[in-house]
Design a protein around this motif. Structure first.
Motif, short mmCIF file in Angstrom:
data_model
loop_
_atom_site.label_atom_id
_atom_site.label_comp_id
_atom_site.label_asym_id
_atom_site.label_seq_id
_atom_site.Cartn_x
_atom_site.Cartn_y
_atom_site.Cartn_z
N ALA A 29 0.65 -1.19 -0.32
CA ALA A 29 -0.37 0.13 0.14
C ALA A 29 0.66 1.09 0.60
O ALA A 29 1.10 1.83 -0.21
CB ALA A 29 -1.07 0.20 0.96
N LEU A 30 1.96 1.14 0.88
CA LEU A 30 2.95 1.96 0.56
C LEU A 30 3.36 2.33 0.21
O LEU A 30 3.52 3.57 -0.94
CB LEU A 30 3.81 2.60 1.89
CG LEU A 30 4.65 3.15 2.52
CD1 LEU A 30 4.52 4.62 3.09
CD2 LEU A 30 5.22 2.63 3.91
N TYR A 31 3.92 1.56 -0.59
CA TYR A 31 4.39 1.52 -1.92
C TYR A 31 3.81 2.49 -3.13
O TYR A 31 3.88 2.69 -4.22
CB TYR A 31 5.38 0.13 -2.56
CG TYR A 31 5.63 -0.53 -4.19
CD1 TYR A 31 6.52 0.88 -4.70
CD2 TYR A 31 4.11 -1.13 -4.83
CE1 TYR A 31 6.64 0.30 -5.91
CE2 TYR A 31 5.02 -1.07 -6.33
CZ TYR A 31 5.77 -0.31 -6.87
OH TYR A 31 6.49 -0.86 -8.30
N ARG A 32 2.57 1.84 -3.43
CA ARG A 32 1.27 1.89 -4.79
C ARG A 32 1.18 3.49 -4.32
O ARG A 32 1.23 4.36 -5.37
CB ARG A 32 0.22 1.18 -3.94
CG ARG A 32 0.45 0.15 -5.28
CD ARG A 32 1.16 -0.66 -6.22
NE ARG A 32 0.75 -1.52 -6.97
CZ ARG A 32 0.91 -1.57 -7.82
NH1 ARG A 32 1.63 -0.86 -8.46
NH2 ARG A 32 1.70 -3.65 -7.93
N ALA A 33 1.10 3.85 -2.74
CA ALA A 33 0.97 5.84 -3.01
C ALA A 33 2.46 6.47 -3.77
O ALA A 33 2.50 7.37 -3.39
CB ALA A 33 0.75 6.24 -1.60
N TRP A 34 3.81 5.70 -2.94
CA TRP A 34 4.79 6.54 -3.58
C TRP A 34 4.99 6.46 -4.93
O TRP A 34 5.40 7.72 -5.38
CB TRP A 34 5.87 6.00 -2.28
CG TRP A 34 6.63 6.68 -1.50
CD1 TRP A 34 6.19 6.66 -0.37
CD2 TRP A 34 7.05 8.23 -1.01
NE1 TRP A 34 6.32 8.15 0.21
CE2 TRP A 34 6.86 8.77 -0.25
CE3 TRP A 34 7.32 9.29 -2.62
CZ2 TRP A 34 7.12 10.06 0.83
CZ3 TRP A 34 7.33 10.58 -2.24
CH2 TRP A 34 7.74 10.73 -0.70
N GLU A 91 2.95 6.79 -7.90
CA GLU A 91 1.88 7.75 -8.15
C GLU A 91 2.83 9.30 -7.65
O GLU A 91 2.88 10.17 -8.35
CB GLU A 91 0.97 7.64 -7.68
CG GLU A 91 -0.39 9.36 -8.12
CD GLU A 91 -0.26 8.62 -9.41
OE1 GLU A 91 -0.62 9.49 -10.30
OE2 GLU A 91 -0.89 7.04 -9.90
N ARG A 92 3.13 9.04 -6.02
CA ARG A 92 3.53 11.04 -6.54
C ARG A 92 5.23 11.04 -7.15
O ARG A 92 5.61 12.05 -7.19
CB ARG A 92 4.43 10.31 -4.86
CG ARG A 92 2.96 10.43 -3.91
CD ARG A 92 3.35 10.24 -2.32
NE ARG A 92 4.38 11.80 -1.64
CZ ARG A 92 4.60 11.45 -0.58
NH1 ARG A 92 4.17 11.27 0.25
NH2 ARG A 92 4.94 13.06 -0.09
N ASN A 95 11.09 14.24 -1.70
CA ASN A 95 10.39 13.28 -2.22
C ASN A 95 11.44 11.90 -1.70
O ASN A 95 11.12 11.16 -0.76
CB ASN A 95 9.91 12.63 -3.41
CG ASN A 95 8.55 13.74 -3.98
OD1 ASN A 95 7.91 14.56 -2.91
ND2 ASN A 95 8.29 13.92 -5.09
N ASP A 149 9.67 7.46 5.65
CA ASP A 149 8.27 5.73 5.68
C ASP A 149 8.67 4.97 5.76
O ASP A 149 8.38 4.13 6.07
CB ASP A 149 7.56 6.67 4.32
CG ASP A 149 6.75 8.53 4.59
OD1 ASP A 149 6.70 8.50 5.51
OD2 ASP A 149 5.79 8.59 3.69
#
Length: 291
Positions: free
Chosen positions: A40-45, A47-48, A64, A71
């Motif tokens: 989940a954290l990977y998917r969010a990052w 996109e960023r 970033n 994170d």
């Protein structure tokens, strides 16, 4: 598209983002306390990072990188020890999950932690030998200068990641291209430049020093350069590093996935036996120390 400075700038940003994500995800996913939290954290990052590359701002890029490492440094993990397994080999098979049957996931399912050297190192390897070729072969002085300048250019983009990894509690800073060449030197000369050449040996030496003594060396079936520089260096590596546990595996559309898995399981059986030995260095196995 045309190769231009703005495109090269975004390319370097993308390589550093990819290397950073690969390192932190593989490092914490096998130990995550809450299943799925790393993904989940990977998917969010992702996109960023995509937005950052599209924008092209260098200040945001640096911020970033620091936040990304922080994170994943704070993600909750369990306190267990697992064998660290380095993945090296021909460039496509090493990085592409379709080409290697998603080997990183297989390593994790078998109870280990995958450790994959960075793509930036390979790009620097491609430019690094210009200086050697000027001294000992027929390459011109300007080409050697261009190669050295290109390496400095790539390191300029990676310096923020190096600093963030150095400050982290879980992650290790990658070696420089000079250190990789120095590690390979007792086994293979820099004149060996076919395929991944001396670089493949240098990566395996780096992994051993970082506690990933279990190594899968991947090559496409029939790829003569990588069979020579990969398989051919294993005996010399084991002479210098008796603790090394290296399995050479061929990957080909017609190769049996069962045979590949059996070789990996054999490697794991030796890795687990070593962890169970009295006095085993569990810190090195967990990757908390450099050597």
């Amino acid at each position: 598209f045309k190769l231009s400075l703005p495109l090269l700038h975004r390319l370097m940003m993308g390589v550093v983002y990819g290397d950073a994500l690969m390192q932190v995800v593989y490092r914490v996913r096998p130990y995550e306390k809450q299943p799925g939290s790393t993904e989940a954290l990977y998917r969010a990052w992702v996109e960023r990072c995509r937005e950052s590359v599209f924008d092209g701002g260098f200040r945001q890029f640096g911020a970033n990188i620091r936040k990304l490492v922080r994170d994943f440094d704070r993600l909750e993990i369990v306190d267990v020890v697992k064998p660290r397994v380095g993945l090296v080999g021909e460039i496509l098979v090493k990085f592409h999950p379709v080409a290697n049957n998603d080997l990183a996931r297989i390593i994790e399912r078998e109870g280990g932690e995958a450790v994959v050297p960075s793509l930036m190192d390979f790009l620097q390897y491609c430019a690094y030998d210009y200086d050697f070729n000027r001294k000992y072969m027929s390459m011109g002085y300007l080409e050697a200068l261009a190669g050295n300048a290109l390496i400095r250019y790539m390191e300029f983009y990676r310096k923020g990641l190096r600093k963030a990894l150095r400050k982290s509690e879980r992650f290790l800073e990658p070696q420089t291209i000079d250190e990789l060449a120095f590690g390979a030197a007792p086994i293979m000369t820099r004149g060996n430049q076919n395929g991944e050449g001396w670089f493949l040996t240098g990566e395996m030496v780096e992994l051993i020093h970082q506690g990933a003594e279990n190594i899968v060396c991947m090559q496409p079936f029939g790829c003569l350069p990588n069979h020579i520089t990969g398989k051919g260096s294993i005996k010399a590596l084991k002479d210098l590093y008796p603790q090394a546990n290296i399995a050479a595996i061929d990957y080909d559309p017609g190769a049996s996935e069962v045979n590949q898995l059996n070789r990996i399981k054999l490697m794991f059986s030796a890795a687990f036996r070593k962890l169970e030995q009295p006095g085993a260095d569990t810190n090195a196995a967990h990757g908390l120390v450099a050597e």
